[in-house]
Scaffold this motif. Structure first.
Motif, PDB file in Angstrom:
ATOM      1  N   ALA A 116     -52.289  -9.904 -66.507  1.00 44.72           N
ATOM      2  CA  ALA A 116     -50.840 -10.019 -66.708  1.00 44.72           C
ATOM      3  C   ALA A 116     -50.205 -10.691 -65.495  1.00 44.72           C
ATOM      4  CB  ALA A 116     -50.234  -8.631 -66.910  1.00 44.72           C
ATOM      5  N   GLY A 117     -49.068 -11.333 -65.728  1.00 46.27           N
ATOM      6  CA  GLY A 117     -48.330 -11.962 -64.629  1.00 46.27           C
ATOM      7  C   GLY A 117     -48.998 -13.246 -64.163  1.00 46.27           C
ATOM      8  N   ALA A 131     -40.648 -15.075 -63.635  1.00 45.33           N
ATOM      9  CA  ALA A 131     -40.533 -13.663 -64.002  1.00 45.33           C
ATOM     10  C   ALA A 131     -39.434 -12.995 -63.174  1.00 45.33           C
ATOM     11  CB  ALA A 131     -41.880 -12.963 -63.785  1.00 45.33           C
ATOM     12  N   THR A 209     -38.234 -14.754 -67.369  1.00 48.47           N
ATOM     13  CA  THR A 209     -39.075 -13.992 -68.295  1.00 48.47           C
ATOM     14  C   THR A 209     -39.128 -12.553 -67.778  1.00 48.47           C
ATOM     15  OG1 THR A 209     -41.080 -14.584 -67.074  1.00 48.47           O
ATOM     16  CG2 THR A 209     -40.551 -15.935 -68.984  1.00 48.47           C
ATOM     17  N   PRO A 210     -39.531 -11.597 -68.615  1.00 45.35           N
ATOM     18  CA  PRO A 210     -39.513 -10.191 -68.182  1.00 45.35           C
ATOM     19  C   PRO A 210     -40.428  -9.945 -66.988  1.00 45.35           C
ATOM     20  CG  PRO A 210     -39.833 -10.368 -70.562  1.00 45.35           C
ATOM     21  CD  PRO A 210     -39.941 -11.746 -70.013  1.00 45.35           C
ATOM     22  N   SER A 212     -43.351  -8.787 -64.692  1.00 45.82           N
ATOM     23  CA  SER A 212     -44.815  -8.837 -64.868  1.00 45.82           C
ATOM     24  C   SER A 212     -45.263  -9.731 -66.024  1.00 45.82           C
ATOM     25  CB  SER A 212     -45.429  -7.430 -64.992  1.00 45.82           C
ATOM     26  OG  SER A 212     -45.181  -6.897 -66.270  1.00 45.82           O
ATOM     27  N   ALA A 213     -44.354 -10.592 -66.511  1.00 48.17           N
ATOM     28  CA  ALA A 213     -44.757 -11.607 -67.487  1.00 48.17           C
ATOM     29  C   ALA A 213     -45.247 -12.848 -66.724  1.00 48.17           C
ATOM     30  CB  ALA A 213     -43.587 -11.971 -68.392  1.00 48.17           C
ATOM     31  N   LEU A 214     -45.745 -13.796 -67.478  1.00 46.44           N
ATOM     32  CA  LEU A 214     -46.239 -15.051 -66.919  1.00 46.44           C
ATOM     33  C   LEU A 214     -45.070 -15.889 -66.398  1.00 46.44           C
ATOM     34  CD1 LEU A 214     -49.046 -16.464 -66.943  1.00 46.44           C
ATOM     35  CD2 LEU A 214     -48.411 -17.463 -69.144  1.00 46.44           C
ATOM     36  N   SER A 215     -45.222 -16.504 -65.226  1.00 43.83           N
ATOM     37  CA  SER A 215     -44.290 -17.540 -64.772  1.00 43.83           C
ATOM     38  C   SER A 215     -44.926 -18.892 -65.071  1.00 43.83           C
ATOM     39  CB  SER A 215     -44.014 -17.409 -63.269  1.00 43.83           C
ATOM     40  OG  SER A 215     -43.311 -16.215 -62.985  1.00 43.83           O
TER      41      SER A 215
END
Length: 246
Positions: A116-117, A131, A209-210, A212-215
């Motif tokens: 994640a992330g 993120a 993006t939320p 711990s989401a992907l940047s």
């Protein structure tokens, strides 16, 4: 090997197909490695170019690019060892607005053991996404530093937007990405502010993006840079370039 689509829907308006350039063994770039070696590069013309110029995609080493005096590199970081995960991850340390390194919590940029992330560079995503809380901190830094233009609403999801009508030369803060290995990527203003019709409104071309989401470093930010994917040395190269002239 390639697939054949018979009922193509979604975001690819008018496209005749999709050329996969990911890290996976089935991508077009991977399948061509025996012919061209372990690198490819592209140079995307800016979105306001006229239709007589086209972007370039080059398989194999480009000698002119490798000898470019302003070619910089940052290392790819390993994603989760997962054959489905074909993304190209880079490790951001922070970002700079007007040469000020923003205080963004380090874990914002971390790629977790579960995959994640993290941050990818992607030619198939238009705008750049960071993120939270990085996006909020970046947005606030721009809003704090931009004075003298009226804020305008009504261009969701883009924020902030400014009315710059009647201004000959719009001065905006500098923006750059600082990578964990010390590399820096500075962008011209047209790569992170977008002009909205009518011509007198400009908006920050970065979205959130939320947590711990992907940047994602998208293709709007890659305009007029020659971008090199060097898989042999596991690194990303980038050099400022007028792509219409390549």
């Amino acid at each position: 090997m390639f697939g054949c689509g018979h009922w193509n829907r979604g975001l690819f308006h008018g496209a005749a197909g999709l050329l996969g350039l990911g890290r996976g063994p089935l991508s077009f770039a991977s399948q061509l490695q025996s012919l061209y070696g372990h690198s490819f590069s592209y140079c995307l013309v800016d979105r306001n170019s006229d239709t007589s110029v086209s972007s370039k995609l080059i398989f194999g080493e480009d000698k002119d690019l490798l000898s470019h005096p302003n070619l910089n590199f940052t290392s790819f970081v390993a994603g989760k060892e997962n054959p489905v995960d074909t993304f190209y991850y880079v490790q951001i340390k922070s970002v700079m607005v007007d040469n000020e390194v923003l205080k963004i919590p380090e874990e914002t940029w971390r790629l977790s053991a579960e995959g994640a992330g993290g941050t990818i560079i992607d030619s198939g995503t238009t705008l750049t996404y960071f993120a939270e809380p990085a996006y909020e901190i970046i947005k606030e830094a721009f809003m704090k530093k931009i004075k003298g233009f009226p804020l305008v609403e009504g261009f969701p999801p883009l924020k902030p937007c400014y009315n710059v009508s009647g201004v000959d030369k719009v001065e905006l803060p500098d923006f750059g990405i600082l990578f964990a290995d010390g590399a820096v990527w500075n962008f011209p203003v047209e790569n992170y502010f977008i002009q909205i019709e009518p011509e007198d409104v400009i908006c920050l071309a970065i979205l959130g993006t939320p947590r711990s989401a992907l940047s994602i470093i998208g293709n709007y930010q890659q305009q007029n840079f020659h971008i090199l994917y060097d898989m042999k040395k596991s690194r990303l190269g980038y050099a400022p370039m007028k792509c219409a002239d390549v």
